[in-house]
Design a protein around this motif. Structure first.
Motif, short mmCIF file in Angstrom:
data_model
loop_
_atom_site.label_atom_id
_atom_site.label_comp_id
_atom_site.label_asym_id
_atom_site.label_seq_id
_atom_site.Cartn_x
_atom_site.Cartn_y
_atom_site.Cartn_z
N LEU A 1 9.02 7.17 -5.74
CA LEU A 1 9.52 7.08 -4.35
C LEU A 1 8.75 5.62 -3.89
O LEU A 1 8.83 4.27 -3.42
CB LEU A 1 8.84 8.28 -3.20
N ASN A 2 7.77 5.76 -4.64
CA ASN A 2 6.59 4.52 -4.11
C ASN A 2 7.36 3.08 -4.77
O ASN A 2 7.07 1.68 -4.10
CB ASN A 2 5.13 5.01 -4.45
N HIS A 3 7.23 3.23 -5.80
CA HIS A 3 8.24 2.22 -6.96
C HIS A 3 9.95 1.64 -5.24
O HIS A 3 9.81 0.20 -5.29
CB HIS A 3 8.52 2.71 -8.06
N TYR A 4 10.72 3.18 -5.51
CA TYR A 4 12.08 2.86 -4.53
C TYR A 4 11.46 1.97 -2.97
O TYR A 4 12.06 1.17 -2.29
CB TYR A 4 11.83 3.95 -4.22
N LYS A 5 10.24 1.63 -2.34
CA LYS A 5 9.69 1.62 -1.07
C LYS A 5 9.46 0.13 -1.76
O LYS A 5 9.92 -0.59 -0.56
CB LYS A 5 8.58 2.47 -0.32
N GLU A 6 8.70 0.04 -1.79
CA GLU A 6 8.73 -1.48 -2.88
C GLU A 6 8.96 -2.35 -2.88
O GLU A 6 9.53 -3.75 -2.51
CB GLU A 6 7.22 -0.88 -3.44
N ASP A 7 10.61 -1.80 -3.63
CA ASP A 7 11.52 -2.92 -4.03
C ASP A 7 12.73 -2.59 -3.36
O ASP A 7 13.54 -2.57 -4.46
CB ASP A 7 11.42 -3.13 -5.77
N LYS A 8 13.09 -1.33 -2.50
CA LYS A 8 14.65 -0.35 -2.14
C LYS A 8 15.66 -2.10 -1.31
O LYS A 8 16.60 -1.42 -2.09
CB LYS A 8 14.23 -0.21 -1.14
N GLY A 9 15.12 -3.13 -1.77
CA GLY A 9 15.97 -4.02 -0.77
C GLY A 9 16.94 -3.94 -2.86
O GLY A 9 17.77 -4.35 -2.22
N PHE A 10 16.18 -4.26 -4.03
CA PHE A 10 17.26 -4.54 -4.82
C PHE A 10 17.26 -3.70 -5.17
O PHE A 10 18.65 -3.53 -5.59
CB PHE A 10 16.20 -5.39 -5.90
N ILE A 11 16.77 -2.60 -5.07
CA ILE A 11 17.67 -1.27 -6.07
C ILE A 11 18.49 -1.14 -5.16
O ILE A 11 19.47 -0.71 -6.01
CB ILE A 11 16.64 -0.22 -6.30
N TYR A 12 17.98 -0.49 -4.24
CA TYR A 12 19.64 -0.01 -3.33
C TYR A 12 20.62 -1.38 -3.10
O TYR A 12 22.03 -0.92 -2.90
CB TYR A 12 19.61 0.56 -1.72
N GLY A 13 20.30 -2.24 -2.40
CA GLY A 13 20.91 -3.76 -2.38
C GLY A 13 22.05 -3.79 -4.17
O GLY A 13 23.17 -3.99 -3.76
N LEU A 14 21.95 -2.52 -5.31
CA LEU A 14 22.75 -2.95 -5.92
C LEU A 14 23.19 -2.14 -6.13
O LEU A 14 24.52 -2.17 -6.77
CB LEU A 14 21.90 -3.20 -7.79
N ASP A 15 23.53 -1.39 -6.02
CA ASP A 15 24.20 0.31 -5.50
C ASP A 15 24.84 -0.21 -4.81
O ASP A 15 25.99 0.12 -4.61
CB ASP A 15 22.98 1.78 -5.23
#
Length: 95
Positions: free
Chosen positions: A69-83
């Motif tokens: 969850l901490n990793h997702y929070k730090e890089d959520k723009g990239f991770i969820y942007g791709l999704d």
């Protein structure tokens, strides 16, 4: 806040809710199994090993989920942007 940012935040909040639910289920399951099997464990040494193993599973799995969850929070723009981009592309192909 832009539409993309709102969608990213919605996906992130959904993942946080799911992760919290998984942690609660993990703890409930492990503790239930531990309590239900405790009377059937004959030796105190074996009880100690079982209790330490259960604690290790709970601690390490909880820590892993929180780190994710901490990793997702730090890089959520990239991770969820791709999704979101892939979901939008798939939706546009179907229409």
């Amino acid at each position: 806040m832009s539409d993309m940012q709102q969608r990213i935040e919605a996906l992130y909040r959904s993942d946080v809710r799911g992760s919290v639910l998984l942690i609660v289920c993990l703890w409930a399951t492990i503790l239930f199994v531990l309590l239900m099997t405790w009377p059937y464990i004959p030796h105190s040494g074996i009880k100690l090993v079982v209790a330490v193993a259960a604690a290790a599973v709970l601690i390490f799995n909880t820590a892993a989920i929180l780190a994710m969850l901490n990793h997702y929070k730090e890089d959520k723009g990239f991770i969820y942007g791709l999704d979101i981009k892939n979901a939008d592309a798939a939706r546009n192909r179907q229409s």
